[in-house]
Scaffold this active site. Structure first.
Site, PDB file in Angstrom:
ATOM      1  N   SER A 166       0.835  -1.194   0.000  1.00  0.00           N
ATOM      2  CA  SER A 166       0.000   0.000   0.000  1.00  0.00           C
ATOM      3  C   SER A 166       0.878   1.255   0.000  1.00  0.00           C
ATOM      4  O   SER A 166       1.692   1.439  -0.898  1.00  0.00           O
ATOM      5  CB  SER A 166      -0.944  -0.043   1.210  1.00  0.00           C
ATOM      6  OG  SER A 166      -1.977   0.900   1.075  1.00  0.00           O
TER       7      SER A 166
ATOM      8  N   ASP B 278      -6.211  -3.410  -2.241  1.00  0.00           N
ATOM      9  CA  ASP B 278      -5.098  -3.112  -1.338  1.00  0.00           C
ATOM     10  C   ASP B 278      -4.228  -4.311  -0.959  1.00  0.00           C
ATOM     11  O   ASP B 278      -4.728  -5.379  -0.593  1.00  0.00           O
ATOM     12  CB  ASP B 278      -5.685  -2.505  -0.067  1.00  0.00           C
ATOM     13  CG  ASP B 278      -4.635  -2.004   0.892  1.00  0.00           C
ATOM     14  OD1 ASP B 278      -3.887  -1.094   0.513  1.00  0.00           O
ATOM     15  OD2 ASP B 278      -4.552  -2.528   2.010  1.00  0.00           O
TER      16      ASP B 278
END
Length: 405
Positions: free
Chosen positions: A65, A214
């Site tokens: 991320s 993600d």
């Protein structure tokens, strides 16, 4: 002392160690590892000259991320085949761009609007973030990084993790995607940013479509993923790692950086949670309990595993985990982009450097200061010296380095 820095680090086969840098996910809290990385790189520059960059010292840099974006900034090449960003560029990058990535909702109805967005779609449209990443990374692909890069994401169509790894592009060329696509994908945090899809074609014309969210869902702390990628190469007898064996954990030198976590002891309890439905688990008085619990558990279990293994092999001094597990209030947010909060995150990073080195107690799972362990600043100075020495050893032993002189 100013030493010449060549374009790429020589492989571990010419050295004594395998060097790994890992950076957690955490949105705007990426400012915290940004401060730590700036300090580490400054220590390397004191040893080897102002041109020294982190990519010159690590065999692999992994990130999830926001950590994936930072990792890519450190290893993507500029026109001179040097890292696109120095470590001291990371925090200013966040301070400048986060208010546009996570625009603040103002007014009396802000909380209601945020809740409505959370229930009906992602909180942010991601347009500024996507445009920013594409403008920075342009057409650079995974195979072009200055050292090995490992970034996880999660394919929601296949319902399995997708790992974009420099080590895998030869065997699976379809993974050799644009760095911009990889960064956007690993940053697509559910409820905050939209899921992301793209297609990639390998040299033989094979096209694969990715439907990604993600990377934190696969590995919020990517340290173990990075170690596993290296271990696979030793299993495959990659000549870059000969004669290192898969069990040679004492050869690893690992720095793992967290983005901080909440101090919420006693905030929730089973009696309270037993009454929650879907909405409360997703959003409860400004918190996101299910996401927070999953992220904290995933991150801590990786550190716990690494601590067990490195201590069992008497190599605990080769593993450094730096994180602050005592964040409170707005500091715990992944998207609070006010000037005050971002400046406070910078202070968290600076205070963390002055804090005593802590390690997870394998008996109770709590982080406790190491006796005579010094501060994180002192630990990073020691690691910088080890990294510098390792690079010199490889340069001296490598025939490629000698032939280029």
């Amino acid at each position: 002392m100013d030493r010449r820095i060549s374009s790429k680090i020589q492989p571990p086969t010419y050295g004594n160690l395998i060097t790994i840098l890992s950076i957690d996910g955490g949105g705007i809290r990426g400012i915290i590892p940004g401060v730590i990385l700036d300090y580490l790189e400054s220590k390397l520059q004191e040893l080897d000259g102002e041109d020294a960059r982190l990519a010159d010292y690590f065999d692999v840099i992994a990130g999830t991320s926001t950590g994936g974006l930072i990792a890519t900034m450190l290893v993507a090449p500029n026109e001179e085949e040097r890292p696109l960003y120095a470590a001291n560029d990371i925090v200013p990058f966040y301070l400048e761009n986060c208010p546009k990535i996570f625009p603040e909702t103002k007014g009396i109805f802000a909380c209601i609007i945020d809740l409505w967005k959370a229930l009906t779609g992602p909180k942010y449209n991601g347009r500024y973030l996507h445009s920013l990443i594409r403008s920075i990374l342009k057409d650079t692909k995974l195979h072009q990084t200055l050292t090995n890069l490992v970034i996880p994401a999660f394919d929601i169509k296949k319902m399995q993790p997708t790992l974009f790894s420099s080590y895998q592009v030869t065997a699976r060329p379809v993974l050799d995607a644009l760095l911009s696509d990889i960064c956007i994908a690993t940053s697509s945090a559910p409820t905050f940013l939209p899921a992301y899809s793209f297609k990639n074609e390998d040299p033989d014309g094979k096209v694969e479509e990715f439907h990604l969210i993600d990377g934190g869902l696969a590995a919020s702390n990517p340290t173990l993923v990075a170690i596993s990628e290296v271990t696979k190469q030793t299993m495959k007898k990659n000549p870059d790692f000969f004669p290192i064996k898969p069990t040679d954990y004492d050869r690893f030198l690992v720095i793992s950086l967290g983005t901080g976590s909440k101090t919420d002891g006693g905030k929730f309890n089973a009696k309270m949670a037993s009454k929650w439905g879907v909405i409360s688990w997703l959003y409860y008085k400004g918190d996101t309990p299910i996401i927070d619990c999953y992220s904290k558990a995933s991150t801590d279990m990786v550190d716990y595993h690494n601590s067990v293994v490195f201590q069992a092999l008497h190599s605990e001094n080769n593993y450094l985990r730096i994180d602050d597990d005592k964040l409170q209030g707005n500091l715990t947010s992944v998207d609070m982009s006010t000037k005050e909060n971002m400046e406070d995150l910078v202070k968290v990073g600076k205070n963390l450097l002055k804090s005593p080195v802590s390690r997870v107690n394998l008996e109770n799972g709590l982080y406790e200061p190491i006796e005579n362990g010094g501060t994180y600043e002192e630990a990073l100075q020691r690691f910088a010296k080890l990294l510098s020495e390792e690079r010199i050893i490889r340069e001296l032993r490598s025939p490629q380095s000698q032939s280029s002189k």
